[in-house]
Design a protein around this motif. Structure first.
Motif: not given
Length: 332
Positions: A62-66
């Motif tokens: 989720p962090l790398k997607q955001a």
């Protein structure tokens, strides 16, 4: 004792692999570098996670997607053994910022499409060539402020983008002399002994001068902020904090270590205290409150000169029935 080159190399390779990995590759990267029973400790709302897959899917994906085009900017990097387990596993610590373009929501925080910086501090325990434990604390409230969603009232100090050490020499890819690390641990130990349970019996500024330089820099988290010099630190953080809490427990750390002029520690929790009101403008709450903290220090001579502090303030307020993240993102 032998040096820490193999453990440092493992963590540097781990960081590089995380930066280069696509979404579908992240579970494999975690499994490559981490033990199957990895223990991962993170900021609220993540808390304690177990196993590489859970960490990859709950945090990194989720962090790398955001934060797209994510890169790591490292300001501090060192290794050592836990002070109270001197012959045990090596821990590798680092601090800096994860930097990316904030393109999609994360934890309900709205994206800006602009550069964003997630300040982090981390400790990795290395055993048999694998990461078996990791503490990764990250200043979510600071990211919220960057997105225009300030979760807290005015701070007693001043929050900035926290820089690395003034000396610009804290990325220790090569091992430092053991005696320097020992001296840093001695300085940290002297400070923690004085801190104790806030009962040394001296005026606060006199207590601080025993172990801190007069022009100390204290780099605190969003919600408290940074402060400079002993008098302003006493006025803008330490004094108000001590006035707001009582019955502070003894300090407990999972790792306390140092290399060269730099050291640090973390706990889960570090200590507990009872909030009698006033901290960050909040009312009193019954019962003990946990504080999960990472501290990094720079020693100069025989005293401490700089301190970078990560406090899981979202966890602090969640224990008192206040979900800062949900409340702020709903309003925003």
């Amino acid at each position: 004792m032998s040096g820490f080159q193999s453990e440092k190399r493992l963590i540097l390779d781990y960081y590089a692999a995380l930066s280069q990995a696509g979404q579908d590759q992240l579970p494999g990267v975690l499994s490559q570098f981490c033990a199957p029973d990895l223990i991962w400790r993170g900021y609220h709302p993540f808390g304690l996670l177990t196993g590489p897959e859970a960490v990859a899917n709950r945090f990194w994906c989720p962090l790398k997607q955001a934060l797209t085009s994510l890169q790591r900017r490292t300001d501090l990097f060192f290794a050592g053994r836990h002070l109270f387990d001197a012959n045990g596993a090596v821990w590798v610590a680092s601090m800096g910022h994860l930097i990316g373009l904030f393109d999609t929501p994360w934890l309900g925080i709205r994206p800006t499409g602009k550069l964003a910086m997630l300040r982090y501090g981390t400790f990795h325990k290395i055993e048999d060539g694998k990461i078996t434990e990791e503490a990764m604390y990250f200043d979510i409230p600071h990211l919220m402020v960057q997105a225009g969603q300030n979760p807290f009232s005015p701070q007693t100090a001043q929050h900035l983008v926290q820089p690395g050490p003034m000396t610009h020499d804290a990325v220790l890819f090569q091992d430092a002399p053991e005696a320097e690390g020992r001296a840093t641990l001695d300085a940290i130990e002297a400070m923690t002994r004085d801190l104790g349970t806030w009962q040394l019996g001296l005026p606060l500024e006199e207590e601080l001068r025993r172990t801190w330089h007069e022009d100390m820099l204290w780099w605190g988290p969003e919600g408290i902020g940074a402060t400079y010099t002993i008098p302003r630190y006493a006025q803008q953080h330490s004094g108000p904090f001590r006035a707001a809490f009582a019955n502070r427990s003894k300090t407990s750390h999972i790792c306390r270590t140092a290399e060269g002029h730099f050291g640090g520690f973390f706990g889960w929790p570090n200590f507990t205290a009872e909030h009698r009101g006033g901290f960050m403008g909040m009312p009193a709450t019954a019962g003990p409150i946990e504080f999960r903290v990472i501290d990094f220090y720079r020693r100069e001579g025989d005293k401490l000169a700089e301190n970078w502090v990560f406090i899981d303030l979202l966890h602090v307020w969640a224990q008192q029935g206040v979900d800062i993240l949900a409340r702020t993102t709903e309003i925003g």
